[in-house]
Structures are given as structure tokens and as C-alpha cells.
Design an enzyme around this catalytic site. Structure first.
Site, PDB file in Angstrom:
ATOM      1  N   GLU A  96       9.593  -4.184   9.904  1.00  0.00           N
ATOM      2  CA  GLU A  96       9.963  -2.892   9.327  1.00  0.00           C
ATOM      3  C   GLU A  96      10.562  -1.975  10.396  1.00  0.00           C
ATOM      4  OE1 GLU A  96       6.978  -1.025   6.881  1.00  0.00           O
ATOM      5  OE2 GLU A  96       8.119   0.830   6.720  1.00  0.00           O
ATOM      6  N   ASP A 131      -0.955  -6.264   0.054  1.00  0.00           N
ATOM      7  CA  ASP A 131      -1.342  -5.634   1.321  1.00  0.00           C
ATOM      8  C   ASP A 131      -2.845  -5.477   1.467  1.00  0.00           C
ATOM      9  OD1 ASP A 131       0.952  -5.104   2.792  1.00  0.00           O
ATOM     10  OD2 ASP A 131       1.229  -3.080   1.978  1.00  0.00           O
ATOM     11  N   ASP A 187       0.841  -1.205   0.000  1.00  0.00           N
ATOM     12  CA  ASP A 187       0.000   0.000   0.000  1.00  0.00           C
ATOM     13  C   ASP A 187       0.877   1.256   0.000  1.00  0.00           C
ATOM     14  OD1 ASP A 187       0.915  -0.145   2.588  1.00  0.00           O
ATOM     15  OD2 ASP A 187      -1.056   0.058   3.539  1.00  0.00           O
ATOM     16  N   SER A 188       2.199   1.067  -0.005  1.00  0.00           N
ATOM     17  CA  SER A 188       3.124   2.175  -0.262  1.00  0.00           C
ATOM     18  C   SER A 188       2.804   2.832  -1.607  1.00  0.00           C
ATOM     19  CB  SER A 188       4.576   1.682  -0.247  1.00  0.00           C
ATOM     20  OG  SER A 188       4.753   0.602  -1.139  1.00  0.00           O
TER      21      SER A 188
HETATM   22  O1  KIV Z   1       3.646  -1.115   1.452  1.00  0.00           O
HETATM   23  C1  KIV Z   1       4.814  -1.538   1.407  1.00  0.00           C
HETATM   24  O2  KIV Z   1       5.594  -1.229   0.495  1.00  0.00           O
HETATM   25  C2  KIV Z   1       5.275  -2.413   2.490  1.00  0.00           C
HETATM   26  C3  KIV Z   1       6.727  -2.780   2.530  1.00  0.00           C
HETATM   27  C4  KIV Z   1       7.562  -1.578   2.803  1.00  0.00           C
HETATM   28  C5  KIV Z   1       7.024  -3.880   3.476  1.00  0.00           C
HETATM   29  O3  KIV Z   1       4.484  -2.795   3.316  1.00  0.00           O
HETATM   30 NA    NA Z   2       2.478  -1.779   3.273  1.00  0.00          NA
END
Ligand code: KIV
Ligand code: NA
Length: 266
Positions: A182, A84, A45-46
Site C-alpha cells: 500500500e 483483515d 478493516d477500512s
Molecule cells: O482495509 C482495507 O481496505 C485494506 C486495503 C486498502 C488493502 O487493507
Molecule cells: Na485493511
């Protein structure tokens, strides 16, 4: 080539082979990363920050996650597709089951990742019982940024470290197949990686994890602001093509040279 499953990753951990993961949000990069030998594609969800330009991941919806996951699914052949559950999608076990079904049926997710600790143990168990492999996520929880007041390392004092240790164990007992840690100190991440049977994939968690993940745009040096201290720009050092940068990342993780001490803040 045989597709990667959660069993493949467990076998890699048992053999001491490091797991290589990157975030991925579209079919083009899915093909590139898959062919470079990346084991796990994480539709994180980044994407709310990296692609959509939001300040946090909070605005991201399940429909958006499913859209990007489906694109990645069309580009992958070998790599495992982890997606995610975004903000509030696991607010109750019932909601998590519905939302996970959407990610798997519309998005082609093979593993569903959820952020959070003890309060999610029941949800992890219910998902696992229904045939959904779960990736837990502890340490810094970006979906909780409004409560935390910023993106800071977690587990730096003994109380917080002990909670992360306990919750990692709890996630494994609840049936999780993977754990992302993380932004926690390297010593804590290494200890948890050794204590757990399931593979632990670190980001900002030192070289002692069973695998590493980075945000794709960070490791390609596309972050216009200050890149995170724990990342590395793999486009630097004279690499002129994205494919070369990805290959360099795969090699660095496999041989254990990423993250180096300078990329391990705590
Ligand atoms: O959303 C994301 O990119 C993540 C990673 C940084 C583990 O959850
Ligand atoms: Na994430």
C-alpha cells in the site's frame, strides 16, 4: 465456475494475468463483484472508516470483521474471500491464531490478512502451519496511523525501501500466500513483485504489481471528501450504473490501463 484459491492466484501470476480485487463489506456487493469477475473480495478493516464513520481503522473489532465477512461469504461464489485481522488482533501469535479461527469459522474467511513487517514473521509461520493462508500487508500500515502521524507514502527513501524489500522477502519465507503493498513508489512495488514468487496486489503502488485493489466506495466515487490520488472514480465518464463501473474496473486492471501515470504519485 471453479472457485478462486490461492493456487489460482499463483497460477495467474505465473501466466502474467493480472489479479483484480476490491474491498467488499456486504452480501449485495459480494454478488455484484463476484459476477463481474473480481477475483479477490477483501473484507478490509477500512470498513471502520467507510461504513462506520471512524477517522481511522483502529476502533474495528474482530467480531465486526467476522460479521461483515459472513455477509460477504453468503454473496460470493467464485471470488476468494480475504479478511483483515484488525488492530491488535495479531499482537501475539497465540492471539492471532484465535482471532484467525474466528474469522474463518464465523466469517467464512479463506485467507487472513495482517498488517506489518518483520515482527509478524513468526505469526505468519504459525498461521500457515495451522492451515490458514496468509496475506501480508506492507508499505503504508493504516493501523499504525497514530504512530506514523498521517497517511503518507512509504518507501520513498532508500532505508525505508530496503526495509520493505527485506520484509516482503521475510513474509514469503514465513509462508505468506499473498502480499498487499500500500502506497509505495511504483518502481519499488514492481521490483518486489518480480522478486517474489507470491502474487503482490498493489494499492497506490503503480501498475507493475501482479494485481490491484481499491476501496469499493472510492472507485464508485462515493467518497465525500477528497478521493485518494491513486484511486479512480469509475462511475465518472458517463457510467450510470454501478455494474458498468465495476465492469470497467475489471477490464482496466486486466488490460493494465489502471492505474495510469496520473494515478501513480511516486
Ligand atoms: O482495509 C482495507 O481496505 C485494506 C486495503 C486498502 C488493502 O487493507
Ligand atoms: Na485493511
Amino acid at each position: 465456475v471453479a472457485p478462486v484459491s490461492v493456487a489460482t492466484l499463483a497460477a495467474m501470476k505465473a501466466r502474467g494475468e493480472r489479479i483484480v480485487s476490491l474491498t467488499c463489506y456486504d452480501a449485495c456487493f459480494a454478488q455484484l463483484l463476484d459476477r463481474a469477475g473480481v477475483d479477490v473480495l477483501l473484507v478490509g478493516d477500512s470498513l471502520g472508516m467507510v461504513l462506520q464513520g471512524h477517522a481511522t481503522t483502529v476502533p474495528v473489532t474482530v467480531a465486526q470483521m467476522a460479521y461483515h465477512a459472513a455477509a460477504v461469504a453468503r454473496g460470493r461464489e467464485r471470488a476468494l474471500l480475504v479478511v483483515d485481522l484488525p488492530f491488535m488482533a495479531a499482537a501475539t501469535p497465540e492471539r492471532a491464531l484465535d482471532q484467525a479461527a474466528q474469522l474463518m469459522q464465523e466469517g467464512g474467511a479463506q485467507v487472513v490478512k495482517l498488517e506489518g513487517g518483520a515482527w509478524l514473521a513468526d505469526t505468519v509461520q504459525r498461521l500457515t502451519e495451522q492451515g490458514v493462508p496468509v496475506c501480508a500487508h506492507l508499505g503504508l500500515l493504516p493501523q499504525s496511523v497514530n504512530r506514523l502521524g498521517g497517511y503518507r507514502f512509504q518507501g520513498r527513501d532508500e532505508t525505508s525501501a530496503e526495509r520493505i524489500r527485506r520484509e516482503a522477502q521475510l513474509m514469503e519465507e514465513a509462508g505468506a500466500s499473498l502480499l498487499v503493498l500500500e502506497c509505495v513508489p511504483a518502481a519499488l512495488a514492481a521490483e518486489i513483485s518480480q522478486a517474489l514468487q507470491i502474487p503482490v496486489i498493489g494499492i497506490g503502488a503503480g501498475a507493475g504489481c501482479d494485481g490491484q485493489v481499491l476501496v469499493l466506495h472510492d472507485m464508485l466515487g462515493l467518497n465525500p471528501g477528497r478521493p485518494p490520488r491513486f484511486s479512480r472514480d469509475f462511475m465518472a465518464a458517463g457510467r450510470s450504473a454501478i455494474g458498468e463501473a465495476i465492469a470497467a474496473y475489471v477490464t482496466a486492471v486486466r488490460e493494465g490501463s489502471f492505474p495510469a501515470a496520473a494515478e501513480t504519485p511516486y
